[in-house]
Design a protein around this motif. Sequence first.
Motif, PDB file in Angstrom:
ATOM      1  N   THR A 113       0.914  -1.241  -0.026  1.00 14.39           N
ATOM      2  CA  THR A 113      -0.091   0.089  -0.035  1.00 14.39           C
ATOM      3  C   THR A 113       0.965   1.425   0.122  1.00 14.39           C
ATOM      4  N   ILE A 114       1.980   1.195   0.882  1.00 15.24           N
ATOM      5  CA  ILE A 114       2.890   2.418   0.953  1.00 15.24           C
ATOM      6  C   ILE A 114       3.326   2.536  -0.228  1.00 15.24           C
ATOM      7  N   LEU A 115       4.001   1.337  -0.811  1.00  9.60           N
ATOM      8  CA  LEU A 115       4.698   1.382  -2.146  1.00  9.60           C
ATOM      9  C   LEU A 115       3.883   2.005  -3.362  1.00  9.60           C
ATOM     10  N   ARG A 116       2.708   1.632  -3.541  1.00  8.70           N
ATOM     11  CA  ARG A 116       1.872   1.967  -4.386  1.00  8.70           C
ATOM     12  C   ARG A 116       1.566   3.687  -4.427  1.00  8.70           C
ATOM     13  N   GLU A 117       1.405   3.970  -3.273  1.00  8.77           N
ATOM     14  CA  GLU A 117       1.104   5.507  -3.171  1.00  8.77           C
ATOM     15  C   GLU A 117       2.149   6.291  -3.247  1.00  8.77           C
ATOM     16  N   LEU A 118       3.534   5.921  -3.053  1.00  7.77           N
ATOM     17  CA  LEU A 118       4.686   6.450  -3.637  1.00  7.77           C
ATOM     18  C   LEU A 118       5.133   6.401  -4.798  1.00  7.77           C
ATOM     19  N   VAL A 119       4.756   5.392  -5.527  1.00  3.70           N
ATOM     20  CA  VAL A 119       4.825   5.113  -7.118  1.00  3.70           C
ATOM     21  C   VAL A 119       3.805   6.442  -7.732  1.00  3.70           C
ATOM     22  N   LEU A 120       2.574   6.273  -7.298  1.00  3.67           N
ATOM     23  CA  LEU A 120       1.839   7.446  -7.879  1.00  3.67           C
ATOM     24  C   LEU A 120       2.219   8.666  -7.426  1.00  3.67           C
ATOM     25  N   LEU A 121       2.743   8.982  -6.356  1.00  2.00           N
ATOM     26  CA  LEU A 121       3.072  10.507  -6.029  1.00  2.00           C
ATOM     27  C   LEU A 121       4.476  10.803  -6.817  1.00  2.00           C
ATOM     28  N   ARG A 122       5.364   9.823  -7.135  1.00  2.46           N
ATOM     29  CA  ARG A 122       6.682   9.850  -7.825  1.00  2.46           C
ATOM     30  C   ARG A 122       6.175  10.505  -9.267  1.00  2.46           C
ATOM     31  N   ARG A 123       5.240   9.942  -9.782  1.00  9.55           N
ATOM     32  CA  ARG A 123       4.762  10.161 -11.215  1.00  9.55           C
ATOM     33  C   ARG A 123       4.341  11.481 -11.094  1.00  9.55           C
ATOM     34  N   GLU A 124       3.530  11.998 -10.260  1.00 12.48           N
ATOM     35  CA  GLU A 124       2.728  13.322 -10.081  1.00 12.48           C
ATOM     36  C   GLU A 124       4.070  14.315  -9.983  1.00 12.48           C
ATOM     37  N   LEU A 125       4.671  14.080  -9.099  1.00 18.69           N
ATOM     38  CA  LEU A 125       5.755  15.075  -8.790  1.00 18.69           C
ATOM     39  C   LEU A 125       6.837  15.118 -10.227  1.00 18.69           C
ATOM     40  N   ALA A 126       7.133  14.008 -10.731  1.00 18.27           N
ATOM     41  CA  ALA A 126       8.133  14.172 -11.864  1.00 18.27           C
ATOM     42  C   ALA A 126       7.588  14.968 -13.036  1.00 18.27           C
ATOM     43  N   GLU A 127       6.127  14.702 -13.216  1.00 12.58           N
ATOM     44  CA  GLU A 127       5.372  15.537 -14.169  1.00 12.58           C
ATOM     45  C   GLU A 127       5.642  16.997 -14.056  1.00 12.58           C
ATOM     46  N   ALA A 128       5.350  17.394 -12.776  1.00 12.86           N
ATOM     47  CA  ALA A 128       5.452  18.573 -12.522  1.00 12.86           C
ATOM     48  C   ALA A 128       6.564  19.323 -12.574  1.00 12.86           C
ATOM     49  N   ASP A 129       7.687  18.427 -12.307  1.00 15.95           N
ATOM     50  CA  ASP A 129       9.318  19.025 -12.554  1.00 15.95           C
ATOM     51  C   ASP A 129       9.527  18.676 -13.961  1.00 15.95           C
ATOM     52  N   ASP A 130       9.000  18.112 -14.893  1.00 17.90           N
ATOM     53  CA  ASP A 130       9.313  17.813 -16.087  1.00 17.90           C
ATOM     54  C   ASP A 130      10.494  17.173 -16.114  1.00 17.90           C
ATOM     55  N   GLN A 131      10.605  16.055 -15.391  1.00 18.64           N
ATOM     56  CA  GLN A 131      11.928  15.262 -15.342  1.00 18.64           C
ATOM     57  C   GLN A 131      11.400  13.771 -15.472  1.00 18.64           C
TER      58      GLN A 131
END
Length: 344
Positions: free
Chosen positions: A157-175
């Motif tokens: 559960t924790i890993l899945r939420e972190l995976v989703l957050l990583r994608r969101e932050l990466a798109e925001a930072d354009d990397q």
Amino acid sequence: LSGVDPMPIYQLVADTSVLTLVHAGEQDLMAVKQAINGNANHLVDTQIAASLIGLPWPSSLGNTIEHLTGLHIDKAHTFTEWDRRPLSKSQLRYAADDVRYLPLVWSRIQEQLVRENRLNWAMQESATQLAGEQVFDPDRQMRRASRGEPLKPAVMTILRELVLLRRELAEADDQPQRTLLSDGALMELVRRKPDNASALREIRFVPQPVAERHGERIVQCIRAAKTMPPIRQEFARLLEDTAVRARIDAMWLAFQTRCMATNIAPNLVTSRAEFTSWLAARIQREQDLAKGSVATDAPLPFAADDWRAESIGRWLSEFIDGRGELALRWDATSGGLRLCDDSK
């Protein structure tokens, strides 16, 4: 690279007449894909190729170079902060070594691949993995981060939420996602579960700029995930049966041994988690048929045109049906397991 136009390099990597060598290159190629708005072409990933001639999956570039050439390269900057400028002389030397030995490594690997008729396997798997995901799949990202090892429901559960957050932050930072947070960083966050920004900054796998910009979001994500209902594993009730788990363990061991005896890294073929799901589905089908219930098919966990089907698919099907065997011998020359002639 200040003042240097990288576009000619990107175009060269995209040229189908030029073979490009990388090692664990999916993340490195993200910049190329973004620049040319498409995929790079004619690629070989030496990490993948090495896993088809007896090296573990995944093997670092340093270990691959040392195994194939006997040369030892400095690994001091493996976890250095590459976004800081200026880079030191030792960092520049380390970066140069990242590509300096690739042609030699590939020539050694290619010789063995050709000898064992596996060159097409390496090319196929390199093309597939380096193309990246066409559609974001959090479950695949989780399997990759955990290297396919089974995880407890609360950890998943924790890993899945972190995976989703990583994608969101990466798109925001354009990397690229793994530039923002590597898979190793995700797993370290899952293990240590930092509950404040200060604890987060102590995790060496998390880049300091990321900890400073997004530390609070990451901590909040972990805190929220700990309160969520745990992800329930597929076939959870079936896997509560110790006899079923013992059967899956035994089959996984046989599968791993067969792969290693043929110089193929088992985890490149499939992960433990995927193997467990497939075999559990097959056992469930057996039980349903025995009860006279409607049974769902449980095909092999890879497609018929995949190199995996050619390398081990037929044996796996026959072995689990009781029509195949696993006969081994110890090769004193190579110092490893090999198949007996009648088990090939």
